[in-house]
Design a protein around this motif. Structure first.
Motif, PDB file in Angstrom:
ATOM      1  N   SER A  30       0.868  -1.187   0.000  1.00  0.00           N
ATOM      2  CA  SER A  30       0.000   0.000   0.000  1.00  0.00           C
ATOM      3  C   SER A  30       0.899   1.229   0.000  1.00  0.00           C
ATOM      4  O   SER A  30       1.727   1.400   0.901  1.00  0.00           O
ATOM      5  CB  SER A  30      -0.917  -0.003   1.218  1.00  0.00           C
ATOM      6  OG  SER A  30      -0.176  -0.173   2.410  1.00  0.00           O
ATOM      7  N   ILE A  31       0.769   2.047  -1.023  1.00  0.00           N
ATOM      8  CA  ILE A  31       1.664   3.190  -1.221  1.00  0.00           C
ATOM      9  C   ILE A  31       0.846   4.452  -1.422  1.00  0.00           C
ATOM     10  O   ILE A  31      -0.069   4.488  -2.260  1.00  0.00           O
ATOM     11  CB  ILE A  31       2.581   2.973  -2.438  1.00  0.00           C
ATOM     12  CG1 ILE A  31       3.385   1.678  -2.276  1.00  0.00           C
ATOM     13  CG2 ILE A  31       3.517   4.161  -2.647  1.00  0.00           C
ATOM     14  CD1 ILE A  31       4.150   1.265  -3.534  1.00  0.00           C
ATOM     15  N   VAL A  32       1.190   5.496  -0.677  1.00  0.00           N
ATOM     16  CA  VAL A  32       0.522   6.790  -0.800  1.00  0.00           C
ATOM     17  C   VAL A  32       1.574   7.857  -1.085  1.00  0.00           C
ATOM     18  O   VAL A  32       2.601   7.914  -0.409  1.00  0.00           O
ATOM     19  CB  VAL A  32      -0.258   7.157   0.482  1.00  0.00           C
ATOM     20  CG1 VAL A  32      -0.806   8.590   0.389  1.00  0.00           C
ATOM     21  CG2 VAL A  32      -1.392   6.175   0.714  1.00  0.00           C
ATOM     22  N   VAL A  33       1.294   8.694  -2.085  1.00  0.00           N
ATOM     23  CA  VAL A  33       2.157   9.824  -2.392  1.00  0.00           C
ATOM     24  C   VAL A  33       1.476  11.091  -1.885  1.00  0.00           C
ATOM     25  O   VAL A  33       0.333  11.383  -2.262  1.00  0.00           O
ATOM     26  CB  VAL A  33       2.419   9.949  -3.911  1.00  0.00           C
ATOM     27  CG1 VAL A  33       3.258  11.200  -4.204  1.00  0.00           C
ATOM     28  CG2 VAL A  33       3.106   8.701  -4.439  1.00  0.00           C
ATOM     29  N   LEU A  34       2.161  11.834  -1.007  1.00  0.00           N
ATOM     30  CA  LEU A  34       1.654  13.116  -0.528  1.00  0.00           C
ATOM     31  C   LEU A  34       2.324  14.225  -1.349  1.00  0.00           C
ATOM     32  O   LEU A  34       3.552  14.345  -1.345  1.00  0.00           O
ATOM     33  CB  LEU A  34       1.960  13.302   0.957  1.00  0.00           C
ATOM     34  CG  LEU A  34       1.311  12.314   1.928  1.00  0.00           C
ATOM     35  CD1 LEU A  34       1.753  12.621   3.362  1.00  0.00           C
ATOM     36  CD2 LEU A  34      -0.201  12.354   1.816  1.00  0.00           C
ATOM     37  N   GLU A  35       1.523  14.999  -2.033  1.00  0.00           N
ATOM     38  CA  GLU A  35       2.050  16.044  -2.918  1.00  0.00           C
ATOM     39  C   GLU A  35       1.538  17.415  -2.492  1.00  0.00           C
ATOM     40  O   GLU A  35       0.332  17.604  -2.293  1.00  0.00           O
ATOM     41  CB  GLU A  35       1.654  15.757  -4.373  1.00  0.00           C
ATOM     42  CG  GLU A  35       1.891  16.880  -5.357  1.00  0.00           C
ATOM     43  CD  GLU A  35       3.330  17.404  -5.343  1.00  0.00           C
ATOM     44  OE1 GLU A  35       3.497  18.633  -5.459  1.00  0.00           O
ATOM     45  OE2 GLU A  35       4.272  16.593  -5.208  1.00  0.00           O
ATOM     46  N   LYS A  36       2.451  18.356  -2.346  1.00  0.00           N
ATOM     47  CA  LYS A  36       2.109  19.704  -1.896  1.00  0.00           C
ATOM     48  C   LYS A  36       1.272  20.464  -2.918  1.00  0.00           C
ATOM     49  O   LYS A  36       0.367  21.223  -2.570  1.00  0.00           O
ATOM     50  CB  LYS A  36       3.406  20.457  -1.606  1.00  0.00           C
ATOM     51  CG  LYS A  36       3.241  21.843  -1.013  1.00  0.00           C
ATOM     52  CD  LYS A  36       4.623  22.433  -0.734  1.00  0.00           C
ATOM     53  CE  LYS A  36       4.540  23.806  -0.115  1.00  0.00           C
ATOM     54  NZ  LYS A  36       5.893  24.358   0.150  1.00  0.00           N
ATOM     55  N   GLY A  69      -1.732   0.649  -8.377  1.00  0.00           N
ATOM     56  CA  GLY A  69      -2.503   0.869  -7.153  1.00  0.00           C
ATOM     57  C   GLY A  69      -1.984   1.957  -6.243  1.00  0.00           C
ATOM     58  O   GLY A  69      -2.484   2.127  -5.118  1.00  0.00           O
ATOM     59  N   VAL A  70      -0.974   2.719  -6.693  1.00  0.00           N
ATOM     60  CA  VAL A  70      -0.482   3.831  -5.879  1.00  0.00           C
ATOM     61  C   VAL A  70      -1.555   4.908  -5.808  1.00  0.00           C
ATOM     62  O   VAL A  70      -2.176   5.246  -6.818  1.00  0.00           O
ATOM     63  CB  VAL A  70       0.808   4.428  -6.495  1.00  0.00           C
ATOM     64  CG1 VAL A  70       1.245   5.681  -5.730  1.00  0.00           C
ATOM     65  CG2 VAL A  70       1.919   3.388  -6.512  1.00  0.00           C
ATOM     66  N   SER A  71      -1.790   5.462  -4.626  1.00  0.00           N
ATOM     67  CA  SER A  71      -2.786   6.526  -4.479  1.00  0.00           C
ATOM     68  C   SER A  71      -2.074   7.855  -4.222  1.00  0.00           C
ATOM     69  O   SER A  71      -0.985   7.898  -3.651  1.00  0.00           O
ATOM     70  CB  SER A  71      -3.758   6.215  -3.337  1.00  0.00           C
ATOM     71  OG  SER A  71      -3.082   6.153  -2.101  1.00  0.00           O
ATOM     72  N   PHE A  72      -2.716   8.932  -4.660  1.00  0.00           N
ATOM     73  CA  PHE A  72      -2.152  10.272  -4.529  1.00  0.00           C
ATOM     74  C   PHE A  72      -3.053  11.142  -3.675  1.00  0.00           C
ATOM     75  O   PHE A  72      -4.280  11.159  -3.861  1.00  0.00           O
ATOM     76  CB  PHE A  72      -1.998  10.918  -5.905  1.00  0.00           C
ATOM     77  CG  PHE A  72      -0.933  10.297  -6.762  1.00  0.00           C
ATOM     78  CD1 PHE A  72       0.347  10.818  -6.791  1.00  0.00           C
ATOM     79  CD2 PHE A  72      -1.218   9.166  -7.535  1.00  0.00           C
ATOM     80  CE1 PHE A  72       1.334  10.242  -7.579  1.00  0.00           C
ATOM     81  CE2 PHE A  72      -0.237   8.580  -8.316  1.00  0.00           C
ATOM     82  CZ  PHE A  72       1.033   9.116  -8.353  1.00  0.00           C
TER      83      PHE A  72
END
Length: 398
Positions: free
Chosen positions: A29-35, A105-108
């Motif tokens: 499970s991977i989440v990318v946090l983007e400013k 399946g990566v979520s942003f």
């Protein structure tokens, strides 16, 4: 609890997310946090919208090329070994990376500004402010949220080009977990000069630029030189700027006084050849009749020729000297907004070969946040892809 949190959805972050997802066969499970409001914003602007994504002179170029081919990006190589997407459209690179990540399946989570990072036992707690997605919501309409992750990959960039959201946030986060940060400075940036060049602003010339410190040559670069209303720019000048460090004990006011930049505007000609072309074989003073055509106007562009002619006051030997050694005194670097990269960052001595923190195990670094800076030509983006891939794979495997 998620497996991997990637802080920063730029070049290194997207490469890390794709690589981590692949290494886990899409199971992590991977989440990318983007400013920013969307990932890959800076990628879309890089290389004047063309995205010079690598260089054949890099040791890892084959791996970078194969990585992009695997996500549907065909590349082409141009002069100097520079590699671009075949379309020469930077947006195609960003779209391919985002599409590949989502397919695994990566979520942003976008419009998410990370404000805190702490290690709690064997996992990390990430605190961030999430801006409202509702239309009409004010700029201050934010909600503080937390996320827990087994691994964190910090790819928030440096301080260069803050208009794209890279304002140095990651340094503070790294420091909170025991890391140090070396001296930061803008690099690959235009150079301001003490000489007034407004009369030739906009002129471009192909030449050779040499940087000297206390008279000693530090670096010579050949390529396009651009004259501006504040000084000089262009790829050759950008590469010189990497070495323009303010000496210890000096400040911004006098920090560049010991530097000098010499421009050779006829790099493929010897001084004697230039003098011969200007109508004077060698030595002596040769004053041109004001009604005679001056060959200098076929050597450099008219505005630049006018300036050199005026500086030489009709002395052909002096014109030849200026064409071969047009000397400028730097007064400063243009700054963060116009710089392409950051010099300085997290020391590599604090990071293992697989990009893991030696101070806080489970934390990984990739991209510009580290103390890595390389010349123009695709080298810095290549570093972002490679370190992102290494960090992503290592985080997933562990």
């Amino acid at each position: 609890m998620i497996d991997i949190c990637v802080i920063g959805g730029g070049a290194a972050g997207l490469a890390a997310a794709v690589s981590a997802a692949r290494a886990s066969d899409g199971k992590a499970s991977i989440v990318v946090l983007e400013k920013n409001s969307e990932p890959g914003r800076k990628i879309r602007a890089t290389g004047n919208g063309r995205c010079n994504l690598g260089n054949t002179n890099c040791d890892d170029f084959d791996r970078v090329r194969d990585f992009f081919m695997s996500i549907g990006v065909v590349t082409r190589v141009t002069e100097g070994g520079r590699a671009y997407p075949y379309s020469e459209e930077a947006a195609s690179v960003a779209d391919a990376l985002i599409g590949a990540a989502k397919s695994y399946g990566v979520s942003f989570t976008c419009s998410a500004e990370v404000t805190g990072l702490e290690k709690v036992g064997s996992y990390f707690r990430v605190t961030y402010n999430k801006a409202s997605d509702k239309k009409g919501a004010g700029k201050n309409s934010k909600t503080e949220k937390t996320l827990e992750a087994r691994k964190v990959i910090l790819t928030s960039g440096g301080k260069a080009a803050p208009q794209f959201g890279t304002t140095g946030d990651g340094y503070r986060l790294a420091k909170s977990l025991g890391h140090t940060v070396t001296r930061l400075a803008p690099a690959l940036t235009p150079v301001e000069t003490k000489e007034d060049l407004r009369d030739i602003a906009g002129v471009r010339a192909k030449g050779k630029a040499t940087l000297k410190f206390d008279g000693k040559i530090l670096l010579t670069e050949e390529g396009e030189i651009q004259f501006t209303d504040y000084g000089i720019s262009g790829i050759a000048i950008f590469n010189l700027s990497r070495l323009m460090v303010i000496p210890e004990g000096s400040g911004l006011k006098d920090g560049f006084d010991r530097y000098e930049i010499s421009l050779d505007l006829c790099p493929d000609m010897s001084p004697d050849e230039v003098r011969r072309l200007l109508g004077k074989e060698s030595g002596g003073k040769a004053l041109l009749n004001k009604d005679e055509p001056d060959p200098i106007y076929s050597i450099v562009k008219r505005k630049l020729a006018d300036k050199i002619v005026n500086m030489a006051n009709g002395d052909k030997d002096r014109e030849a000297e200026l064409l071969k050694e047009f000397t400028l005194r730097p007064s400063g670097l243009k700054g963060w907004k116009m710089s392409e990269i950051t010099r300085g960052g997290i020391p590599l001595s604090e990071i293992s070969e697989d990009m893991e923190s030696k101070t806080a195990p489970g934390l990984y670094f990739a991209g510009e946040i580290m103390d890595i800076d390389r010349p123009c030509g695709g080298y810095n983006l290549e570093s972002a892809w490679i370190t992102g891939m290494r960090a992503g794979e290592a985080a997933a495997e562990k």
